[in-house]
Motif scaffolding. Sequence first.
Motif, PDB file in Angstrom:
ATOM      1  N   GLY A  84       0.829  -1.203   0.000  1.00  0.00           N
ATOM      2  CA  GLY A  84       0.000   0.000   0.000  1.00  0.00           C
ATOM      3  C   GLY A  84       0.862   1.250   0.000  1.00  0.00           C
ATOM      4  O   GLY A  84       2.042   1.202   0.361  1.00  0.00           O
ATOM      5  N   PRO A  85       0.293   2.382  -0.377  1.00  0.00           N
ATOM      6  CA  PRO A  85       1.075   3.617  -0.458  1.00  0.00           C
ATOM      7  C   PRO A  85       1.530   4.148   0.907  1.00  0.00           C
ATOM      8  O   PRO A  85       2.570   4.791   0.998  1.00  0.00           O
ATOM      9  N   ALA A  86       0.791   3.860   1.959  1.00  0.00           N
ATOM     10  CA  ALA A  86       1.144   4.380   3.288  1.00  0.00           C
ATOM     11  C   ALA A  86       2.207   3.537   3.988  1.00  0.00           C
ATOM     12  O   ALA A  86       2.962   4.041   4.811  1.00  0.00           O
ATOM     13  N   ASN A  87       2.254   2.240   3.653  1.00  0.00           N
ATOM     14  CA  ASN A  87       3.195   1.334   4.322  1.00  0.00           C
ATOM     15  C   ASN A  87       3.524   0.209   3.353  1.00  0.00           C
ATOM     16  O   ASN A  87       2.683  -0.647   3.090  1.00  0.00           O
ATOM     17  N   ASP A  88       4.756   0.183   2.852  1.00  0.00           N
ATOM     18  CA  ASP A  88       5.110  -0.814   1.831  1.00  0.00           C
ATOM     19  C   ASP A  88       5.309  -2.218   2.382  1.00  0.00           C
ATOM     20  O   ASP A  88       5.581  -3.146   1.647  1.00  0.00           O
ATOM     21  N   SER A  89       5.149  -2.395   3.692  1.00  0.00           N
ATOM     22  CA  SER A  89       5.244  -3.727   4.297  1.00  0.00           C
ATOM     23  C   SER A  89       3.873  -4.301   4.639  1.00  0.00           C
ATOM     24  O   SER A  89       3.780  -5.293   5.347  1.00  0.00           O
ATOM     25  N   TYR A  90       2.835  -3.668   4.114  1.00  0.00           N
ATOM     26  CA  TYR A  90       1.483  -4.071   4.476  1.00  0.00           C
ATOM     27  C   TYR A  90       0.619  -4.147   3.230  1.00  0.00           C
ATOM     28  O   TYR A  90       0.559  -3.208   2.443  1.00  0.00           O
ATOM     29  N   GLY A  91      -0.039  -5.297   3.038  1.00  0.00           N
ATOM     30  CA  GLY A  91      -0.990  -5.465   1.946  1.00  0.00           C
ATOM     31  C   GLY A  91      -2.399  -5.322   2.482  1.00  0.00           C
ATOM     32  O   GLY A  91      -2.659  -4.517   3.367  1.00  0.00           O
ATOM     33  N   PHE A  92      -3.336  -6.132   1.992  1.00  0.00           N
ATOM     34  CA  PHE A  92      -4.718  -6.085   2.469  1.00  0.00           C
ATOM     35  C   PHE A  92      -4.828  -6.695   3.869  1.00  0.00           C
ATOM     36  O   PHE A  92      -4.162  -7.676   4.181  1.00  0.00           O
ATOM     37  N   ALA A  97      11.145  -7.182   6.786  1.00  0.00           N
ATOM     38  CA  ALA A  97      10.482  -7.851   7.913  1.00  0.00           C
ATOM     39  C   ALA A  97      11.157  -9.175   8.265  1.00  0.00           C
ATOM     40  O   ALA A  97      11.355  -9.484   9.439  1.00  0.00           O
ATOM     41  N   ILE A  98      11.481  -9.963   7.238  1.00  0.00           N
ATOM     42  CA  ILE A  98      12.097 -11.282   7.437  1.00  0.00           C
ATOM     43  C   ILE A  98      13.301 -11.362   6.484  1.00  0.00           C
ATOM     44  O   ILE A  98      13.191 -11.880   5.367  1.00  0.00           O
ATOM     45  N   PRO A  99      14.451 -10.848   6.892  1.00  0.00           N
ATOM     46  CA  PRO A  99      15.614 -10.809   5.994  1.00  0.00           C
ATOM     47  C   PRO A  99      16.042 -12.178   5.456  1.00  0.00           C
ATOM     48  O   PRO A  99      16.589 -12.262   4.350  1.00  0.00           O
ATOM     49  N   SER A 100      15.782 -13.241   6.183  1.00  0.00           N
ATOM     50  CA  SER A 100      16.196 -14.565   5.733  1.00  0.00           C
ATOM     51  C   SER A 100      15.246 -15.171   4.701  1.00  0.00           C
ATOM     52  O   SER A 100      15.546 -16.204   4.113  1.00  0.00           O
ATOM     53  N   ALA A 101      14.109 -14.513   4.446  1.00  0.00           N
ATOM     54  CA  ALA A 101      13.097 -15.033   3.520  1.00  0.00           C
ATOM     55  C   ALA A 101      13.141 -14.275   2.199  1.00  0.00           C
ATOM     56  O   ALA A 101      13.625 -13.148   2.135  1.00  0.00           O
ATOM     57  N   PRO A 102      12.610 -14.893   1.139  1.00  0.00           N
ATOM     58  CA  PRO A 102      12.494 -14.165  -0.134  1.00  0.00           C
ATOM     59  C   PRO A 102      11.591 -12.939   0.036  1.00  0.00           C
ATOM     60  O   PRO A 102      10.667 -12.943   0.862  1.00  0.00           O
ATOM     61  N   ALA A 103      11.833 -11.921  -0.745  1.00  0.00           N
ATOM     62  CA  ALA A 103      11.020 -10.706  -0.692  1.00  0.00           C
ATOM     63  C   ALA A 103       9.564 -10.988  -1.034  1.00  0.00           C
ATOM     64  O   ALA A 103       8.670 -10.253  -0.606  1.00  0.00           O
ATOM     65  N   SER A 104       9.295 -12.051  -1.778  1.00  0.00           N
ATOM     66  CA  SER A 104       7.924 -12.383  -2.188  1.00  0.00           C
ATOM     67  C   SER A 104       7.127 -13.089  -1.094  1.00  0.00           C
ATOM     68  O   SER A 104       5.912 -13.249  -1.223  1.00  0.00           O
ATOM     69  N   ALA A 105       7.769 -13.533  -0.003  1.00  0.00           N
ATOM     70  CA  ALA A 105       7.067 -14.224   1.077  1.00  0.00           C
ATOM     71  C   ALA A 105       6.136 -13.259   1.805  1.00  0.00           C
ATOM     72  O   ALA A 105       6.383 -12.050   1.851  1.00  0.00           O
ATOM     73  N   VAL A 106       5.047 -13.790   2.356  1.00  0.00           N
ATOM     74  CA  VAL A 106       4.126 -13.015   3.174  1.00  0.00           C
ATOM     75  C   VAL A 106       3.857 -13.793   4.452  1.00  0.00           C
ATOM     76  O   VAL A 106       4.169 -14.983   4.546  1.00  0.00           O
ATOM     77  N   TYR A 107       3.286 -13.099   5.418  1.00  0.00           N
ATOM     78  CA  TYR A 107       2.862 -13.800   6.619  1.00  0.00           C
ATOM     79  C   TYR A 107       1.635 -13.133   7.193  1.00  0.00           C
ATOM     80  O   TYR A 107       1.377 -11.958   6.973  1.00  0.00           O
ATOM     81  N   PHE A 108       0.842 -13.940   7.869  1.00  0.00           N
ATOM     82  CA  PHE A 108      -0.334 -13.483   8.593  1.00  0.00           C
ATOM     83  C   PHE A 108       0.008 -13.675  10.056  1.00  0.00           C
ATOM     84  O   PHE A 108       0.457 -14.754  10.435  1.00  0.00           O
ATOM     85  N   GLN A 109      -0.178 -12.648  10.848  1.00  0.00           N
ATOM     86  CA  GLN A 109       0.186 -12.770  12.254  1.00  0.00           C
ATOM     87  C   GLN A 109      -0.963 -12.349  13.138  1.00  0.00           C
ATOM     88  O   GLN A 109      -1.563 -11.297  12.928  1.00  0.00           O
ATOM     89  N   GLY A 110      -1.253 -13.197  14.106  1.00  0.00           N
ATOM     90  CA  GLY A 110      -2.313 -12.906  15.052  1.00  0.00           C
ATOM     91  C   GLY A 110      -1.771 -12.654  16.438  1.00  0.00           C
ATOM     92  O   GLY A 110      -0.562 -12.729  16.682  1.00  0.00           O
ATOM     93  N   TRP A 154      -2.298  -9.057   5.613  1.00  0.00           N
ATOM     94  CA  TRP A 154      -1.189  -9.480   4.762  1.00  0.00           C
ATOM     95  C   TRP A 154       0.044  -8.655   5.106  1.00  0.00           C
ATOM     96  O   TRP A 154       0.158  -7.493   4.727  1.00  0.00           O
ATOM     97  N   PHE A 155       0.981  -9.257   5.820  1.00  0.00           N
ATOM     98  CA  PHE A 155       2.256  -8.615   6.107  1.00  0.00           C
ATOM     99  C   PHE A 155       3.234  -9.028   5.016  1.00  0.00           C
ATOM    100  O   PHE A 155       3.452 -10.222   4.770  1.00  0.00           O
ATOM    101  N   LEU A 156       3.810  -8.038   4.356  1.00  0.00           N
ATOM    102  CA  LEU A 156       4.685  -8.271   3.210  1.00  0.00           C
ATOM    103  C   LEU A 156       6.150  -8.213   3.638  1.00  0.00           C
ATOM    104  O   LEU A 156       6.487  -7.608   4.651  1.00  0.00           O
ATOM    105  N   ASN A 157       6.996  -8.805   2.838  1.00  0.00           N
ATOM    106  CA  ASN A 157       8.434  -8.817   3.110  1.00  0.00           C
ATOM    107  C   ASN A 157       9.167  -7.917   2.106  1.00  0.00           C
ATOM    108  O   ASN A 157      10.235  -8.259   1.618  1.00  0.00           O
TER     109      ASN A 157
END
Length: 176
Positions: free
Chosen positions: A99-107, A118-131, A110-113
């Motif tokens: 999103g335009p306000a935060n490039d680490s956040y999708g819908f 967010a997760i340097p050891s993971a590919p940039a295309s990885a995502v995570y959902f966190q509760g 959806w937490f983006l890398n």
Amino acid sequence: MALAALQVWRRPLPDVLREEVMDPIGASSTWRWYGYENSWVEIDGKKVQSVSGGGHWGGGMFISSFDMARFGYLFLRNGKWKDRSIVSEKWIEMARTPGPANDSYGFANWFLNTGRKAIPSAPASAVYFQGNGGNTIYVDWDNDIVAVTRWMAGGGALNDFVGKMLGSLKNTSTAQ
């Protein structure tokens, strides 16, 4: 957002989720989605609870690791379960777009890398959902992985876990 979705479907969102997503992906019957005590609204003359997103302060979704993994696998397969499209591939593409306000956040959750921040050891295309409580669904299309962690909170713990997990894959492939 939940209140807006409730206005669109005009019936309890846990029922919609069960019928449209959880039953088709073979989720258990143990997950629960609750609203707060004061979140009742009237829809077409009936009292309906508007459910919240997270599992905290007495409301939200409570779900097993098994069901979390199935949910993650649905997204790893771009919204398809077996031969059925459950979630639009276009919607998933949009959810993975920063999103335009935060490039680490999708819908929604959806937490983006983006930039591997967010997760340097993971590919940039990885995502995570966190509760709440550090309960996480990690989805990695590059490595064809869904991983669920429970009660793993902050301090780089998710990055350490993902690094070890992906490192073990590399060690396995070179050991043969």
